[in-house]
Design a protein around this motif. Structure first.
Motif: not given
Length: 127
Positions: A4-6, A40-41, A46-47, A94-95
């Protein structure tokens, strides 16, 4: 999370999250190959946020913060992502706690405000 992106809080020390894989000097280098998957979480509170960007923004960090708390910043890299229709460039958060987020330009000015909704991935454009 697969390449993922940092992503980590923006503080003087860069502790990184357990799932981060790159960052500013002193952290691991950013991935150089397009990622094929990002986990993703998302959940009740959360989104996730995916910001697509032009290829020229590859390797730049996009910084966001909750609209209500400019001091709570986080950032991720724009990286090439392998998709069904070829490579796209995107930053993936991701979250995130659900809410409105301010997306900043590289110079620190406000680019947009995006609503991140619970239980889903929000898509927007950066640049």
């Amino acid at each position: 999370m697969s390449q993922p992106g940092h992503s980590h809080p923006h503080h003087d020390a860069h502790p990184g999250r357990p799932n981060s894989d790159g960052g500013p000097a002193g952290d691991s280098p950013r991935p150089t190959r397009p990622s094929r998957a990002v986990i993703v979480d998302v959940g009740e509170h959360t989104g996730a946020l995916v910001l697509t960007a032009p290829a020229e923004r590859e390797g730049l960090e996009v910084e966001i913060h909750p609209a209500s708390d400019p001091s709570s910043r986080t950032h991720v890299w724009v990286l090439p992502r392998a998709g069904r229709d070829g490579t796209v460039y995107a930053a993936v958060f991701p979250s995130l706690p659900a809410g409105d987020y301010t997306v900043l330009e590289a110079d620190g000015s406000v680019a947009a405000t995006v609503a991140v909704l619970p239980n889903q991935v929000t898509n927007a454009t950066w640049g």
